[in-house]
Design a protein around this motif. Structure first.
Motif, PDB file in Angstrom:
ATOM      1  N   GLY A   2       0.956  -1.266  -0.097  1.00 51.00           N
ATOM      2  CA  GLY A   2      -0.078  -0.176  -0.061  1.00 51.00           C
ATOM      3  C   GLY A   2       0.862   1.280   0.067  1.00 51.00           C
ATOM      4  N   GLU A   3       0.212   2.367  -0.285  1.00 51.39           N
ATOM      5  CA  GLU A   3       0.825   3.767  -0.271  1.00 51.39           C
ATOM      6  C   GLU A   3       1.510   4.153   0.935  1.00 51.39           C
ATOM      7  OE1 GLU A   3      -2.585   5.012  -1.726  1.00 51.39           O
ATOM      8  OE2 GLU A   3      -2.502   3.938  -3.468  1.00 51.39           O
ATOM      9  N   CYS A   4       0.938   3.713   2.024  1.00 47.35           N
ATOM     10  CA  CYS A   4       1.335   4.376   3.403  1.00 47.35           C
ATOM     11  C   CYS A   4       1.940   3.331   4.217  1.00 47.35           C
ATOM     12  CB  CYS A   4       0.089   4.913   4.088  1.00 47.35           C
ATOM     13  SG  CYS A   4      -0.591   6.377   3.304  1.00 47.35           S
ATOM     14  N   ASN A   5       2.526   2.204   3.688  1.00 44.08           N
ATOM     15  CA  ASN A   5       3.196   1.172   4.295  1.00 44.08           C
ATOM     16  C   ASN A   5       4.511   1.903   4.958  1.00 44.08           C
ATOM     17  OD1 ASN A   5       4.792  -0.922   5.014  1.00 44.08           O
ATOM     18  ND2 ASN A   5       4.364  -2.147   2.914  1.00 44.08           N
ATOM     19  N   ILE A   6       4.912   1.591   6.062  1.00 45.80           N
ATOM     20  CA  ILE A   6       5.972   2.239   6.995  1.00 45.80           C
ATOM     21  C   ILE A   6       7.163   1.909   6.041  1.00 45.80           C
ATOM     22  CG2 ILE A   6       6.414   0.331   8.426  1.00 45.80           C
ATOM     23  CD1 ILE A   6       6.899   2.604  10.516  1.00 45.80           C
ATOM     24  N   SER A   7       7.319   0.773   5.264  1.00 46.46           N
ATOM     25  CA  SER A   7       8.615   0.428   4.537  1.00 46.46           C
ATOM     26  C   SER A   7       8.826   1.152   3.463  1.00 46.46           C
ATOM     27  CB  SER A   7       8.848  -1.006   4.495  1.00 46.46           C
ATOM     28  OG  SER A   7       7.867  -1.451   3.354  1.00 46.46           O
ATOM     29  N   VAL A   8       7.583   1.896   2.951  1.00 43.29           N
ATOM     30  CA  VAL A   8       7.606   2.628   1.641  1.00 43.29           C
ATOM     31  C   VAL A   8       7.625   4.019   1.775  1.00 43.29           C
ATOM     32  CG1 VAL A   8       6.206   3.241  -0.331  1.00 43.29           C
ATOM     33  CG2 VAL A   8       6.251   0.907   0.451  1.00 43.29           C
ATOM     34  N   VAL A   9       7.130   4.624   2.907  1.00 40.67           N
ATOM     35  CA  VAL A   9       7.100   6.144   3.033  1.00 40.67           C
ATOM     36  C   VAL A   9       8.473   6.492   3.695  1.00 40.67           C
ATOM     37  CG1 VAL A   9       4.602   6.273   3.274  1.00 40.67           C
ATOM     38  CG2 VAL A   9       6.059   6.036   5.133  1.00 40.67           C
ATOM     39  N   HIS A  14       6.996   9.158   7.164  1.00 42.22           N
ATOM     40  CA  HIS A  14       7.657   8.121   7.818  1.00 42.22           C
ATOM     41  C   HIS A  14       7.435   8.237   9.382  1.00 42.22           C
ATOM     42  CE1 HIS A  14      10.078   4.492   8.432  1.00 42.22           C
ATOM     43  NE2 HIS A  14      10.743   4.979   9.293  1.00 42.22           N
ATOM     44  N   LYS A  15       8.047   9.391   9.719  1.00 40.81           N
ATOM     45  CA  LYS A  15       8.018   9.773  11.075  1.00 40.81           C
ATOM     46  C   LYS A  15       6.689   9.710  11.734  1.00 40.81           C
ATOM     47  CE  LYS A  15      11.562  12.930  12.544  1.00 40.81           C
ATOM     48  NZ  LYS A  15      11.998  14.136  12.673  1.00 40.81           N
ATOM     49  N   VAL A  17       3.989   7.983  10.655  1.00 34.15           N
ATOM     50  CA  VAL A  17       3.467   6.728  10.587  1.00 34.15           C
ATOM     51  C   VAL A  17       4.120   5.831  11.926  1.00 34.15           C
ATOM     52  CG1 VAL A  17       3.320   4.384   9.594  1.00 34.15           C
ATOM     53  CG2 VAL A  17       2.761   6.407   8.266  1.00 34.15           C
ATOM     54  N   ARG A  18       5.448   6.033  11.936  1.00 32.11           N
ATOM     55  CA  ARG A  18       6.402   5.299  13.020  1.00 32.11           C
ATOM     56  C   ARG A  18       5.798   5.949  14.403  1.00 32.11           C
ATOM     57  NH1 ARG A  18      12.227   6.627  13.638  1.00 32.11           N
ATOM     58  NH2 ARG A  18      12.029   6.775  15.994  1.00 32.11           N
ATOM     59  N   SER A  19       5.528   7.349  14.683  1.00 28.96           N
ATOM     60  CA  SER A  19       5.084   7.552  15.939  1.00 28.96           C
ATOM     61  C   SER A  19       3.742   7.189  16.371  1.00 28.96           C
ATOM     62  CB  SER A  19       5.099   9.212  15.959  1.00 28.96           C
ATOM     63  OG  SER A  19       4.204   9.624  15.060  1.00 28.96           O
ATOM     64  N   ALA A  20       2.978   6.954  15.203  1.00 26.76           N
ATOM     65  CA  ALA A  20       1.681   6.251  15.322  1.00 26.76           C
ATOM     66  C   ALA A  20       1.689   4.942  15.960  1.00 26.76           C
ATOM     67  CB  ALA A  20       0.617   6.563  14.337  1.00 26.76           C
ATOM     68  N   LEU A  21       2.602   4.135  15.327  1.00 26.57           N
ATOM     69  CA  LEU A  21       2.728   2.659  15.594  1.00 26.57           C
ATOM     70  C   LEU A  21       3.302   2.356  16.615  1.00 26.57           C
ATOM     71  CD1 LEU A  21       3.289   1.293  11.869  1.00 26.57           C
ATOM     72  CD2 LEU A  21       1.466   1.075  13.285  1.00 26.57           C
ATOM     73  N   LEU A  22       4.472   2.988  17.025  1.00 25.88           N
ATOM     74  CA  LEU A  22       5.401   2.768  18.302  1.00 25.88           C
ATOM     75  C   LEU A  22       4.683   2.540  19.529  1.00 25.88           C
ATOM     76  CD1 LEU A  22       8.929   4.580  17.427  1.00 25.88           C
ATOM     77  CD2 LEU A  22       8.414   2.034  17.658  1.00 25.88           C
ATOM     78  N   PRO A  23       3.775   3.285  20.019  1.00 28.38           N
ATOM     79  CA  PRO A  23       3.124   3.169  21.175  1.00 28.38           C
ATOM     80  C   PRO A  23       2.301   1.964  21.557  1.00 28.38           C
ATOM     81  CG  PRO A  23       2.635   5.353  20.450  1.00 28.38           C
ATOM     82  CD  PRO A  23       3.342   4.548  19.482  1.00 28.38           C
ATOM     83  N   LEU A  24       1.923   1.403  20.104  1.00 24.14           N
ATOM     84  CA  LEU A  24       1.113   0.168  20.029  1.00 24.14           C
ATOM     85  C   LEU A  24       1.901  -0.997  20.339  1.00 24.14           C
ATOM     86  CD1 LEU A  24      -0.967   0.875  16.989  1.00 24.14           C
ATOM     87  CD2 LEU A  24      -1.772   0.965  19.197  1.00 24.14           C
ATOM     88  N   ILE A  25       3.197  -1.117  20.390  1.00 24.98           N
ATOM     89  CA  ILE A  25       4.093  -2.131  20.394  1.00 24.98           C
ATOM     90  C   ILE A  25       5.309  -1.829  21.300  1.00 24.98           C
ATOM     91  CG2 ILE A  25       3.623  -3.198  18.229  1.00 24.98           C
ATOM     92  CD1 ILE A  25       6.263  -1.972  17.109  1.00 24.98           C
TER      93      ILE A  25
END
Length: 129
Positions: A2-9, A14-15, A17-25
């Motif tokens: 997808g277009e907003c995949n963390i490995s693509v952006v 990227h910052k 998306v990463r800041s949104a995902l990190l608290p979840l894990i």
């Protein structure tokens, strides 16, 4: 995929998306909320496996899928599992295949499965609204 995949952006996206995902894990979140929920799910899922012959690889794949689906949608929305599970497995195969967008390839089927999953999740969101 997808277009907003963390490995693509890249860059600020990227910052974001990463800041949104990190608290979840985060380790605290995993230890205090995720692991107890997964433990309870796995124990209930495995409890009815007594004296049965089964394909353990398939059962483990189903268990991993259902556990992650339960984290995303609530228990009453688990009714979508039969629609979304085959698409999820196609998506998984697409993510580990060569990115060749030709019809009939695992990658192409994965892209189509992603679209189907997004459509199903949107339907659930609209139903909740």
């Amino acid at each position: 995929m997808g277009e907003c995949n963390i490995s693509v952006v890249h860059g600020s996206t990227h910052k974001y998306v990463r800041s949104a995902l990190l608290p979840l894990i985060s380790p605290t979140m995993v230890r205090d909320q995720l692991l107890p929920t997964i433990d309870q799910f796995v124990r209930s899922y495995v409890s009815n496996w007594d004296n049965q012959v089964m394909d353990i690889q398939q059962k483990i794949k189903e268990m991993a899928f259902l556990s992650s689906l339960q984290q995303v949608v609530d228990k009453e929305s688990m009714k979508i599992k039969d629609k979304i599970m085959p698409e999820y497995f196609k998506l998984f195969l697409g993510t580990i295949s060569l990115p060749i967008p030709l019809p009939g390839t695992n990658y192409s089927r994965g892209l189509q499965a992603r679209k189907a999953i997004v459509r199903i999740i949107r339907e659930v969101m609209e139903e909740r609204r």
